[in-house]
Design an enzyme around this catalytic site. Structure first.
Site, PDB file in Angstrom:
ATOM      1  NE  ARG A 236       9.398  36.193  13.151  1.00  0.00           N
ATOM      2  CZ  ARG A 236       9.480  36.947  11.985  1.00  0.00           C
ATOM      3  NH1 ARG A 236       7.989  37.735  11.653  1.00  0.00           N
ATOM      4  NH2 ARG A 236      10.610  37.367  11.545  1.00  0.00           N
ATOM      5  CG  HIS A 283       5.382  33.854   8.054  1.00  0.00           C
ATOM      6  ND1 HIS A 283       6.223  33.287   9.168  1.00  0.00           N
ATOM      7  CD2 HIS A 283       5.632  35.211   7.999  1.00  0.00           C
ATOM      8  CE1 HIS A 283       7.184  34.320   9.689  1.00  0.00           C
ATOM      9  NE2 HIS A 283       6.704  35.459   8.931  1.00  0.00           N
ATOM     10  N   GLY A 285       3.272  37.973   4.971  1.00  0.00           N
ATOM     11  CA  GLY A 285       3.176  39.299   4.946  1.00  0.00           C
ATOM     12  C   GLY A 285       4.390  39.979   4.526  1.00  0.00           C
TER      13      GLY A 285
END
Length: 320
Positions: A236, A283, A285
């Site tokens: 994060r 972001h 993933g």
């Protein structure tokens, strides 16, 4: 099958995936499809099992919670719960909050390896050379013979190590909140990081965002990394102090490959976009072709457990 508001006695589940696309859902439940649209498919008070939309904002995910007075389970499609936990107080007493531990292991570990290899072998530089029509040869670092430190050795961390094994790394060092033994070797406690960082050529962050890990990678952490080391963040954004990272990468001492940032989304013109030695993906993933079949299997299994009143998997919070 979709729900109506006729007062059916069967428990109702809201799913972000159309239920007719998930084979084998238990017949004892009723289903409605909601993926963040402005209008709700049924009265939210009837929803007993809620699966929030996946690729959307936390505000959208929690919007129906105040009206879900009959809610018994919230099952996220994310491993992290930082977008839901601030609203956990809205859950009815006894409701369960479950995460998707294991769902994103394959896709996220694959991206971690992709970012590591692309950064080490300077794929961004070759792409820019291709755009310019230039043939730029030269030696680049390999992953072989490198020391890799995985910070956050849960299921994703283990999946990352599984994918590192064929690449002939000098060593893979594992770090988690508490020390333990794993099938592949010793797992160090997070308190041991100061003694482990100076030896790592690659540091991969795979830890959840908690009060303990927020800002973990600060100026002191980065100062302990060796010159030329690569920081890979698939955890994060707030795990890393962005200002401290910028200082290191702008000096050229460290490099970074980031699937997550703080702030996020990263605004246009932010200095991270143009910082030397930084590779950024937005972001991604989890979102890949590996997501949907694994999400369907997880939901089918969890809903079957719910229909049978059997213990659910990955329960993180029980509302008081």
């Amino acid at each position: 099958m979709s729900a109506d508001d006729s007062g059916s006695a069967r428990p109702l589940a809201w799913l972000p995936i159309p239920p007719e696309e998930i084979e084998g859902l238990p017949a004892g439940l009723e289903y409605a499809h909601w993926n963040g649209e402005p209008d709700y498919p049924t009265d939210p008070a009837r929803c007993a099992f809620y699966v929030p939309p996946y690729v959307t904002s936390g505000d959208v995910c929690v919007r129906p919670l105040p009206a879900m007075t009959g809610l018994r389970v919230v099952q996220t499609l994310t491993a992290g719960l930082d977008h839901i936990l601030p609203s956990a107080h809205l859950l009815p007493s006894g409701a369960l909050l479950c995460n998707a531990r294991g769902l994103h292991d394959t896709s996220t570990a694959e991206l971690a390896l992709t970012l590591t290899l692309a950064s080490l072998r300077d794929i961004p530089g070759f792409v820019r050379a291709q755009d310019a029509g230039e043939w730029r040869q030269g030696f680049r670092p390999a992953l072989a013979d490198r020391s890799v430190l995985i910070v956050g050795y849960g299921s994703i961390g283990r999946a990352i190590e599984d994918r590192l094994l064929p690449f002939e790394c000098a060593r893979v060092v594992r770090v988690a909140r508490s020390p333990r033994e794993s099938e592949l070797g010793h797992v160090h406690a997070i308190t041991e990081l100061p003694g482990l960082l100076p030896d790592a050529d690659v540091v991969i962050l795979a830890t959840p965002l908690t009060e303990e890990t927020r800002g973990l990678v600060d100026a002191d952490f980065l100062a302990l990394m060796k010159d030329g080391a690569l920081l890979v963040n698939i955890a994060r954004g707030p795990v890393v102090d962005t200002k401290a990272l910028l200082t290191e990468v702008e000096s050229g001492r460290l490099r970074a490959a980031l699937d997550v940032t703080d702030p996020e989304p990263l605004p246009s013109g932010h200095p991270l976009w143009s910082a030397p030695g930084v590779l950024i993906t937005p972001h991604v993933g989890g979102p890949s072709s590996a997501f949907l079949p694994r999400a369907k299997r997880m939901l089918r299994d969890q809903l079957a457990r719910f229909a049978l009143d059997a213990p659910l998997q990955n329960v993180v919070v029980t509302a008081p």
